[in-house]
Design a protein around this motif. Structure first.
Motif, mmCIF file in Angstrom:
data_model
loop_
_atom_site.group_PDB
_atom_site.id
_atom_site.type_symbol
_atom_site.label_atom_id
_atom_site.label_comp_id
_atom_site.label_asym_id
_atom_site.label_seq_id
_atom_site.Cartn_x
_atom_site.Cartn_y
_atom_site.Cartn_z
ATOM 1 N N GLY A 12 0.929 -1.222 -0.020
ATOM 2 C CA GLY A 12 0.113 0.068 -0.166
ATOM 3 C C GLY A 12 0.975 1.554 -0.355
ATOM 4 O O GLY A 12 2.562 1.385 -0.070
ATOM 5 N N VAL A 13 0.259 2.385 0.076
ATOM 6 C CA VAL A 13 0.792 3.544 0.354
ATOM 7 C C VAL A 13 0.691 4.411 1.144
ATOM 8 O O VAL A 13 0.107 3.528 2.030
ATOM 9 C CB VAL A 13 0.202 4.219 -0.562
ATOM 10 N N ASP A 14 1.970 4.925 1.596
ATOM 11 C CA ASP A 14 1.841 5.986 3.354
ATOM 12 C C ASP A 14 2.194 7.358 3.434
ATOM 13 O O ASP A 14 3.771 7.279 1.971
ATOM 14 C CB ASP A 14 3.137 5.118 3.930
ATOM 15 N N VAL A 15 1.715 7.660 3.246
ATOM 16 C CA VAL A 15 1.917 9.552 2.785
ATOM 17 C C VAL A 15 2.328 10.025 3.565
ATOM 18 O O VAL A 15 3.470 10.931 3.295
ATOM 19 C CB VAL A 15 0.504 9.907 3.398
ATOM 20 N N PHE A 16 2.952 9.493 4.628
ATOM 21 C CA PHE A 16 4.400 10.069 5.475
ATOM 22 C C PHE A 16 5.206 9.623 5.443
ATOM 23 O O PHE A 16 6.898 9.884 4.813
ATOM 24 C CB PHE A 16 3.702 9.399 6.916
ATOM 25 N N LEU A 17 5.370 9.067 3.955
ATOM 26 C CA LEU A 17 7.425 8.537 3.611
ATOM 27 C C LEU A 17 7.422 9.697 1.892
ATOM 28 O O LEU A 17 6.042 10.004 0.921
ATOM 29 C CB LEU A 17 7.227 7.660 2.575
ATOM 30 N N ARG A 18 8.767 9.988 2.224
ATOM 31 C CA ARG A 18 9.047 11.279 1.345
ATOM 32 C C ARG A 18 8.300 10.959 -0.470
ATOM 33 O O ARG A 18 7.743 11.409 -1.592
ATOM 34 C CB ARG A 18 10.447 11.245 0.902
ATOM 35 N N ASP A 19 8.164 9.999 -0.868
ATOM 36 C CA ASP A 19 8.259 9.039 -2.373
ATOM 37 C C ASP A 19 6.962 8.832 -2.588
ATOM 38 O O ASP A 19 6.583 8.029 -3.565
ATOM 39 C CB ASP A 19 9.136 7.592 -2.736
ATOM 40 N N CYS A 20 5.407 8.478 -1.768
ATOM 41 C CA CYS A 20 4.738 8.316 -2.019
ATOM 42 C C CYS A 20 4.013 8.942 -3.075
ATOM 43 O O CYS A 20 3.862 10.702 -2.005
ATOM 44 C CB CYS A 20 3.880 8.027 -0.445
ATOM 45 N N PRO A 21 3.114 8.978 -3.580
ATOM 46 C CA PRO A 21 2.766 9.506 -4.166
ATOM 47 C C PRO A 21 1.364 10.096 -4.920
ATOM 48 O O PRO A 21 0.519 11.028 -4.873
ATOM 49 C CB PRO A 21 2.238 8.137 -5.239
ATOM 50 N N THR A 22 1.070 9.792 -3.032
ATOM 51 C CA THR A 22 -0.058 10.431 -2.370
ATOM 52 C C THR A 22 0.369 11.234 -2.170
ATOM 53 O O THR A 22 -0.988 12.819 -2.214
ATOM 54 C CB THR A 22 -0.687 9.592 -0.967
ATOM 55 N N ARG A 23 1.532 12.080 -2.171
ATOM 56 C CA ARG A 23 2.004 13.574 -1.465
ATOM 57 C C ARG A 23 2.039 14.295 -2.967
ATOM 58 O O ARG A 23 0.613 15.221 -2.318
ATOM 59 C CB ARG A 23 3.428 13.418 -1.100
ATOM 60 N N ALA A 24 2.268 13.788 -3.591
ATOM 61 C CA ALA A 24 2.352 14.659 -5.326
ATOM 62 C C ALA A 24 0.206 15.139 -5.129
ATOM 63 O O ALA A 24 0.254 16.751 -5.812
ATOM 64 C CB ALA A 24 2.042 13.875 -6.058
ATOM 65 N N VAL A 25 -1.073 14.116 -4.975
ATOM 66 C CA VAL A 25 -1.996 14.368 -4.811
ATOM 67 C C VAL A 25 -2.444 15.857 -4.097
ATOM 68 O O VAL A 25 -3.623 16.724 -4.139
ATOM 69 C CB VAL A 25 -2.992 13.219 -4.680
ATOM 70 N N LEU A 26 -2.477 15.408 -2.802
ATOM 71 C CA LEU A 26 -2.371 16.396 -1.622
ATOM 72 C C LEU A 26 -1.569 18.107 -2.035
ATOM 73 O O LEU A 26 -2.057 18.878 -1.610
ATOM 74 C CB LEU A 26 -1.518 15.675 -0.466
ATOM 75 N N GLU A 27 -0.347 17.690 -2.253
ATOM 76 C CA GLU A 27 0.210 19.067 -3.033
ATOM 77 C C GLU A 27 -0.901 19.452 -3.756
ATOM 78 O O GLU A 27 -0.660 20.609 -3.442
ATOM 79 C CB GLU A 27 1.279 18.506 -3.062
#
Length: 142
Positions: A12-27
């Protein structure tokens, strides 16, 4: 700090990780202009570029274009070009765009409902900060 169940071991994904693709969506979603575009289009009515630009007071054409392209790329909105002279281009939220638009509208409603309390807290903080020496943290001492 424990951030909860670690989904990485399960693919799965972990938004707390630097390379998590979810971070780009949140950004993208957390961007001021994205949030305002989502609220402007939230009623479901397609809008033209010039309408959006007038509605979003202060946005530059370049920033609006970049925002709309990013949202289109992520599947949040559609761009429809009508074959007229000059071409008429309309933007409308997709299904996932409507979902996130509803969430952003809730944040907007909350912001408006709590504005007086936020402004009072801001004023109190600024007055207190003007009278007190700045606090030095352990990190700043190091």
């Amino acid at each position: 700090m424990d951030t909860g169940f670690d989904l990485r071991q399960h693919g799965g994904v972990d938004v707390f990780l630097r390379d998590c693709p979810t971070r780009a969506v949140l950004e993208l979603i957390a961007s001021k202009w994205t949030m305002l575009v989502l609220v402007a289009l939230e009623d479901g009515r397609p809008m033209r570029f010039a309408e959006l630009r007038r509605r979003l007071d202060g946005v530059t054409p370049k920033v609006l274009t970049q925002t709309l392209r990013a949202l289109e790329r992520e599947g949040v909105l559609t761009r429809r070009v009508h074959p007229t002279v000059p071409p008429r281009v309309e933007y409308q939220l997709t299904k996932i765009g409507q979902e996130v638009g509803g969430l952003v509208q809730s944040i907007t409603d909350w912001s408006q409902a709590n504005l007086a309390a936020i402004q009072a807290a801001r004023k109190e903080f600024d007055e207190r900060a003007a009278c007190e020496p700045p606090e030095v943290t352990a990190q700043e001492r190091a």
